[in-house]
Design a protein around this motif. Structure first.
Motif, PDB file in Angstrom:
ATOM      1  N   LEU A 190       0.827  -1.208   0.000  1.00 23.15           N
ATOM      2  CA  LEU A 190       0.000   0.000   0.000  1.00 23.15           C
ATOM      3  C   LEU A 190       0.861   1.257   0.000  1.00 23.15           C
ATOM      4  O   LEU A 190       0.587   2.219  -0.732  1.00 23.15           O
ATOM      5  CB  LEU A 190      -0.924   0.002   1.220  1.00 23.15           C
ATOM      6  CG  LEU A 190      -2.125  -0.944   1.158  1.00 23.15           C
ATOM      7  CD1 LEU A 190      -2.771  -1.084   2.532  1.00 23.15           C
ATOM      8  CD2 LEU A 190      -3.155  -0.430   0.155  1.00 23.15           C
ATOM      9  N   LEU A 191       1.905   1.264   0.819  1.00 17.49           N
ATOM     10  CA  LEU A 191       2.793   2.424   0.867  1.00 17.49           C
ATOM     11  C   LEU A 191       3.521   2.614  -0.464  1.00 17.49           C
ATOM     12  O   LEU A 191       3.705   3.751  -0.938  1.00 17.49           O
ATOM     13  CB  LEU A 191       3.809   2.263   1.998  1.00 17.49           C
ATOM     14  CG  LEU A 191       3.259   2.341   3.425  1.00 17.49           C
ATOM     15  CD1 LEU A 191       4.327   1.949   4.440  1.00 17.49           C
ATOM     16  CD2 LEU A 191       2.732   3.742   3.734  1.00 17.49           C
ATOM     17  N   THR A 192       3.909   1.509  -1.079  1.00 19.46           N
ATOM     18  CA  THR A 192       4.576   1.582  -2.385  1.00 19.46           C
ATOM     19  C   THR A 192       3.636   2.156  -3.439  1.00 19.46           C
ATOM     20  O   THR A 192       4.032   3.004  -4.247  1.00 19.46           O
ATOM     21  CB  THR A 192       5.058   0.185  -2.817  1.00 19.46           C
ATOM     22  OG1 THR A 192       6.005  -0.310  -1.864  1.00 19.46           O
ATOM     23  CG2 THR A 192       5.713   0.230  -4.187  1.00 19.46           C
ATOM     24  N   ALA A 193       2.386   1.704  -3.434  1.00 20.08           N
ATOM     25  CA  ALA A 193       1.395   2.196  -4.398  1.00 20.08           C
ATOM     26  C   ALA A 193       1.132   3.689  -4.225  1.00 20.08           C
ATOM     27  O   ALA A 193       0.724   4.380  -5.169  1.00 20.08           O
ATOM     28  CB  ALA A 193       0.093   1.414  -4.253  1.00 20.08           C
ATOM     29  N   ASN A 198       9.920   6.435   1.681  1.00 20.53           N
ATOM     30  CA  ASN A 198      10.644   6.577   2.949  1.00 20.53           C
ATOM     31  C   ASN A 198       9.972   5.767   4.050  1.00 20.53           C
ATOM     32  O   ASN A 198      10.637   5.169   4.903  1.00 20.53           O
ATOM     33  CB  ASN A 198      10.724   8.046   3.355  1.00 20.53           C
ATOM     34  CG  ASN A 198      11.709   8.834   2.517  1.00 20.53           C
ATOM     35  OD1 ASN A 198      12.710   8.284   2.045  1.00 20.53           O
ATOM     36  ND2 ASN A 198      11.450  10.117   2.313  1.00 20.53           N
ATOM     37  N   GLU A 199       8.626   5.743   4.024  1.00 19.57           N
ATOM     38  CA  GLU A 199       7.900   4.961   5.011  1.00 19.57           C
ATOM     39  C   GLU A 199       8.037   3.466   4.744  1.00 19.57           C
ATOM     40  O   GLU A 199       8.085   2.665   5.683  1.00 19.57           O
ATOM     41  CB  GLU A 199       6.431   5.377   5.013  1.00 19.57           C
ATOM     42  CG  GLU A 199       6.195   6.772   5.574  1.00 19.57           C
ATOM     43  CD  GLU A 199       4.762   7.218   5.439  1.00 19.57           C
ATOM     44  OE1 GLU A 199       3.947   6.868   6.311  1.00 19.57           O
ATOM     45  OE2 GLU A 199       4.449   7.917   4.448  1.00 19.57           O
ATOM     46  N   LEU A 223      13.605  -2.082  -2.403  1.00 21.36           N
ATOM     47  CA  LEU A 223      12.819  -1.226  -3.300  1.00 21.36           C
ATOM     48  C   LEU A 223      12.630   0.162  -2.709  1.00 21.36           C
ATOM     49  O   LEU A 223      12.782   1.185  -3.400  1.00 21.36           O
ATOM     50  CB  LEU A 223      11.459  -1.871  -3.567  1.00 21.36           C
ATOM     51  CG  LEU A 223      10.495  -1.073  -4.464  1.00 21.36           C
ATOM     52  CD1 LEU A 223      11.077  -0.930  -5.871  1.00 21.36           C
ATOM     53  CD2 LEU A 223       9.123  -1.749  -4.512  1.00 21.36           C
ATOM     54  N   GLY A 224      12.291   0.207  -1.406  1.00 25.01           N
ATOM     55  CA  GLY A 224      12.092   1.498  -0.751  1.00 25.01           C
ATOM     56  C   GLY A 224      13.360   2.333  -0.744  1.00 25.01           C
ATOM     57  O   GLY A 224      13.323   3.544  -0.991  1.00 25.01           O
ATOM     58  N   LEU A 225      14.494   1.689  -0.462  1.00 25.47           N
ATOM     59  CA  LEU A 225      15.760   2.398  -0.465  1.00 25.47           C
ATOM     60  C   LEU A 225      16.088   2.937  -1.873  1.00 25.47           C
ATOM     61  O   LEU A 225      16.515   4.080  -2.032  1.00 25.47           O
ATOM     62  CB  LEU A 225      16.884   1.456   0.010  1.00 25.47           C
ATOM     63  CG  LEU A 225      16.900   1.115   1.498  1.00 25.47           C
ATOM     64  CD1 LEU A 225      17.844  -0.041   1.772  1.00 25.47           C
ATOM     65  CD2 LEU A 225      17.288   2.335   2.319  1.00 25.47           C
TER      66      LEU A 225
END
Length: 231
Positions: A190-193, A198-199, A223-225
């Motif tokens: 969900l955060l990625t979408a 950063n979260e 992925l987030g990094l």
């Protein structure tokens, strides 16, 4: 004194809840005062209390508690009296919280149970409730994210880690660990979408500290990094 079991919920100040935490360690907090199983009291006492709390919606037979705590090699000649003494000491421990009602463990017809008339907040129940709401109910991605984030912050580690070797605790720990893994993966998606990379990184860094071998958590961490420019 009127028995709290005879009172209606509205008779008790709902702001004065007993807060029970089980993830990453056991503690009970009431009005700023906390007791926990990190002190040097007998492990048997904490084991009995935590078992009764974990199954607070049940009436637990006396024989179940005796079999749980005292094996054949350590059982006394008078297990019933030993249990009675242990419960008295447990009530003394809980007494340090200065709850309005002293009768926290009920004894009726050979069974013991937690007094559910006392307003309590159990982290393990709230954790499951938040996950179920986020995954079952029809709501926006932002609303789901908020619920999952609350559940994520509530899970601070393994359920009752001091008793991980006990069958009853390990069974429950496995269940909550499974829910946690699903929660983190759904939260990361969900955060990625929502491009909140950063979260994603923050969530997966904390989750990897608890479960470093989860491949999905590590995937979303990388992925987030990458997406946040931390190549």
């Amino acid at each position: 004194m009127q028995d709290i079991a005879d009172k209606q919920p509205e008779d008790i100040l709902m702001n004065d809840k007993l807060i029970v935490k089980t993830f990453g360690g056991f503690s009970m907090t009431y009005n700023g005062k906390t007791i926990s199983d990190q002190d040097n009291r007998s492990k048997k006492l904490w084991s009995i209390l935590e078992y009764i709390i974990a199954f607070h919606d049940r009436n637990i037979s006396q024989s179940t508690i005796i079999d749980l705590i005292w094996n054949e090699n350590s059982i006394s000649n008078d297990p019933e009296n030993a249990l009675k003494t242990a419960l008295h000491r447990i009530r003394d421990i809980i007494g340090e919280l200065r709850l309005p009602e002293k009768k926290v463990i009920l004894h009726k017809r050979g069974t013991f149970s937690w007094n559910n008339g006392i307003p309590c907040e159990y982290d393990f129940e709230e954790f499951v409730s938040l996950y179920n709401k986020a995954t079952v109910q029809d709501m926006s991605d932002e609303e789901k994210t908020e619920l999952l984030m609350k559940g994520f912050e509530m899970y601070r580690g393994e359920f009752l880690p001091k008793y991980a070797a006990e069958d009853w605790a390990s069974t429950l720990a496995t269940r909550y660990q499974s829910i946690y893994e699903k929660l983190v993966n759904e939260l990361a998606m969900l955060l990625t979408a929502q491009d909140r990379y950063n979260e994603v990184t923050d969530v997966c860094t904390k989750a990897a500290a608890i479960d470093p071998l989860d491949e999905n958590i590590n995937f979303y961490l990388v992925l987030g990094l990458y997406k946040s420019g931390n190549q």
